[in-house]
Write a protein that holds these residues in place. Structure first.
Motif, mmCIF file in Angstrom:
data_model
loop_
_atom_site.group_PDB
_atom_site.id
_atom_site.type_symbol
_atom_site.label_atom_id
_atom_site.label_comp_id
_atom_site.label_asym_id
_atom_site.label_seq_id
_atom_site.Cartn_x
_atom_site.Cartn_y
_atom_site.Cartn_z
ATOM 1 N N ARG A 75 0.822 -1.216 0.000
ATOM 2 C CA ARG A 75 0.000 0.000 0.000
ATOM 3 C C ARG A 75 0.851 1.260 0.000
ATOM 4 O O ARG A 75 0.369 2.341 -0.328
ATOM 5 N N PHE A 76 2.116 1.153 0.403
ATOM 6 C CA PHE A 76 2.997 2.317 0.443
ATOM 7 C C PHE A 76 3.707 2.557 -0.899
ATOM 8 O O PHE A 76 4.428 3.545 -1.038
ATOM 9 N N GLU A 77 3.505 1.666 -1.842
ATOM 10 C CA GLU A 77 4.133 1.846 -3.153
ATOM 11 C C GLU A 77 3.322 2.842 -3.969
ATOM 12 O O GLU A 77 2.096 2.790 -4.002
ATOM 13 N N GLU A 78 4.012 3.750 -4.620
ATOM 14 C CA GLU A 78 3.356 4.815 -5.372
ATOM 15 C C GLU A 78 4.310 5.312 -6.456
ATOM 16 O O GLU A 78 5.509 5.486 -6.185
ATOM 17 N N PRO A 79 3.828 5.522 -7.684
ATOM 18 C CA PRO A 79 4.711 6.074 -8.721
ATOM 19 C C PRO A 79 5.338 7.384 -8.261
ATOM 20 O O PRO A 79 4.659 8.233 -7.669
ATOM 21 N N ARG A 80 6.613 7.535 -8.492
ATOM 22 C CA ARG A 80 7.321 8.733 -8.030
ATOM 23 C C ARG A 80 7.179 9.854 -9.047
ATOM 24 O O ARG A 80 8.145 10.322 -9.638
ATOM 25 N N GLN A 135 10.130 3.120 1.077
ATOM 26 C CA GLN A 135 9.304 3.781 0.063
ATOM 27 C C GLN A 135 9.298 5.297 0.255
ATOM 28 O O GLN A 135 9.411 6.059 -0.711
ATOM 29 N N ILE A 136 9.164 5.752 1.485
ATOM 30 C CA ILE A 136 9.126 7.194 1.729
ATOM 31 C C ILE A 136 10.457 7.836 1.368
ATOM 32 O O ILE A 136 10.500 8.914 0.752
ATOM 33 N N LEU A 151 14.754 9.994 11.693
ATOM 34 C CA LEU A 151 13.858 10.177 12.833
ATOM 35 C C LEU A 151 12.492 10.677 12.376
ATOM 36 O O LEU A 151 11.450 10.200 12.844
ATOM 37 N N VAL A 152 12.478 11.617 11.441
ATOM 38 C CA VAL A 152 11.216 12.166 10.934
ATOM 39 C C VAL A 152 10.391 11.070 10.261
ATOM 40 O O VAL A 152 9.198 10.904 10.546
ATOM 41 N N VAL A 153 11.013 10.318 9.369
ATOM 42 C CA VAL A 153 10.270 9.323 8.592
ATOM 43 C C VAL A 153 9.772 8.192 9.494
ATOM 44 O O VAL A 153 8.604 7.788 9.414
ATOM 45 N N ARG A 154 10.638 7.684 10.355
ATOM 46 C CA ARG A 154 10.209 6.582 11.223
ATOM 47 C C ARG A 154 9.167 7.052 12.238
ATOM 48 O O ARG A 154 8.242 6.305 12.588
ATOM 49 N N SER A 155 9.296 8.272 12.721
ATOM 50 C CA SER A 155 8.294 8.805 13.647
ATOM 51 C C SER A 155 6.945 8.944 12.949
ATOM 52 O O SER A 155 5.889 8.657 13.538
ATOM 53 N N TRP A 156 6.967 9.376 11.696
ATOM 54 C CA TRP A 156 5.713 9.542 10.957
ATOM 55 C C TRP A 156 5.039 8.195 10.705
ATOM 56 O O TRP A 156 3.822 8.081 10.820
ATOM 57 N N ILE A 157 5.820 7.181 10.380
ATOM 58 C CA ILE A 157 5.251 5.843 10.172
ATOM 59 C C ILE A 157 4.608 5.345 11.461
ATOM 60 O O ILE A 157 3.504 4.785 11.443
ATOM 61 N N SER A 158 5.276 5.547 12.590
ATOM 62 C CA SER A 158 4.698 5.151 13.874
ATOM 63 C C SER A 158 3.430 5.939 14.170
ATOM 64 O O SER A 158 2.454 5.391 14.707
ATOM 65 N N LEU A 159 3.420 7.211 13.803
ATOM 66 C CA LEU A 159 2.237 8.047 14.019
ATOM 67 C C LEU A 159 1.069 7.556 13.183
ATOM 68 O O LEU A 159 -0.072 7.493 13.670
ATOM 69 N N ALA A 160 1.337 7.191 11.922
ATOM 70 C CA ALA A 160 0.271 6.678 11.055
ATOM 71 C C ALA A 160 -0.316 5.397 11.637
ATOM 72 O O ALA A 160 -1.539 5.192 11.653
ATOM 73 N N GLU A 161 0.545 4.538 12.127
ATOM 74 C CA GLU A 161 0.114 3.275 12.740
ATOM 75 C C GLU A 161 -0.746 3.535 13.975
ATOM 76 O O GLU A 161 -1.830 2.961 14.131
ATOM 77 N N SER A 162 -0.266 4.409 14.863
ATOM 78 C CA SER A 162 -1.007 4.714 16.092
ATOM 79 C C SER A 162 -2.334 5.386 15.781
ATOM 80 O O SER A 162 -3.361 5.087 16.414
#
Length: 230
Positions: A75-80, A135-136, A151-162
């Motif tokens: 689901r995280f795959e997207e044409p760039r 992917q991000i 830190l930004v990208v991994r924090s955002w992924i955790s935020l999306a999950e939560s």
């Protein structure tokens, strides 16, 4: 004229069927609440036959969750192509499609539990998070991220999950608003980091330079400007 004779499935075909049946049941209830008897009945076979294809209850759960994890990662795959804000918004739409369709299973997978707390399923969760992270970074055009960007990208992924887990508990906020808010959250996390780091500031300026005036990031700037003016 139908003969009523049931076609015999091959080993892999039957395994795929059982995994599909388990995933369908997990979409409505936590894996811990789904029994082998229910899976067998839904597949139209006997309980012993389920054990012929899977050595135990946990092995079937792990196989089903592996398929779900692969689906979620995709689901995280997207044409760039096109503005980053619009791309992230489409990704969030597909992410919440999955969450909406597989609510109890998604919740059990991410929160863990007796049936899904093994090292194998924990590895599946990590693989989804890592796939999203890769992917991000690809969308950002970054090969070797700085510590702050990681830190930004991994924090955002955790935020999306939560956020998805909280949303499942009653769905009290419109889904579309949350999808947009998460895209705004990404920009906000990047902006805060940019205030402390020149490399992040340069990346943020580059990202914003390609955003249209009617895009998600521009909308966030407009909302924040309105708050400051007020």
């Amino acid at each position: 004229m139908a003969t009523g004779v049931r076609r015999r499935m091959g080993v892999e075909e039957r395994r795929r069927q059982l995994i599909g049946v388990a995933l369908e049941l997990f979409s409505h209830r936590s894996p811990d609440e789904v029994s082998i008897d229910e899976i067998a009945a839904a597949a139209g076979i006997s309980r012993p036959l389920v054990y012929h294809y899977f050595p135990g209850k946990l092995s079937l759960y792990e196989a089903a969750l592996k398929r779900a994890a692969e689906d979620l990662a995709e689901r995280f795959e997207e044409p760039r192509e096109g503005p980053l804000g619009a791309r992230l918004l489409r990704v969030m739409g597909r992410f919440f499609d999955f969450v909406d369709e597989h609510g109890p299973g998604f919740s059990a997978l991410m929160r863990g539990g007796p049936a899904v707390g093994s090292s194998a399923t924990n590895a599946l969760i990590d693989s989804v998070r890592q796939a999203a992270y890769v992917q991000i970074l690809a969308h950002l055009g970054i090969v070797s991220p700085s510590p702050r960007l990681e830190l930004v990208v991994r924090s955002w992924i955790s935020l999306a999950e939560s956020t998805a887990l909280i949303w499942l508990d009653g769905r009290r906020i419109p889904r579309g608003e949350l999808e947009l808010q998460l895209v705004h959250d990404f920009a906000a996390l990047a902006a805060v980091s940019a205030a402390y780091d020149s490399e992040m500031a340069a990346l943020l300026r580059h990202l914003l330079s390609g955003e249209p005036v009617d895009g998600p990031f521009a909308e966030l700037i407009g909302r924040l400007s309105g708050l400051v003016a007020a």
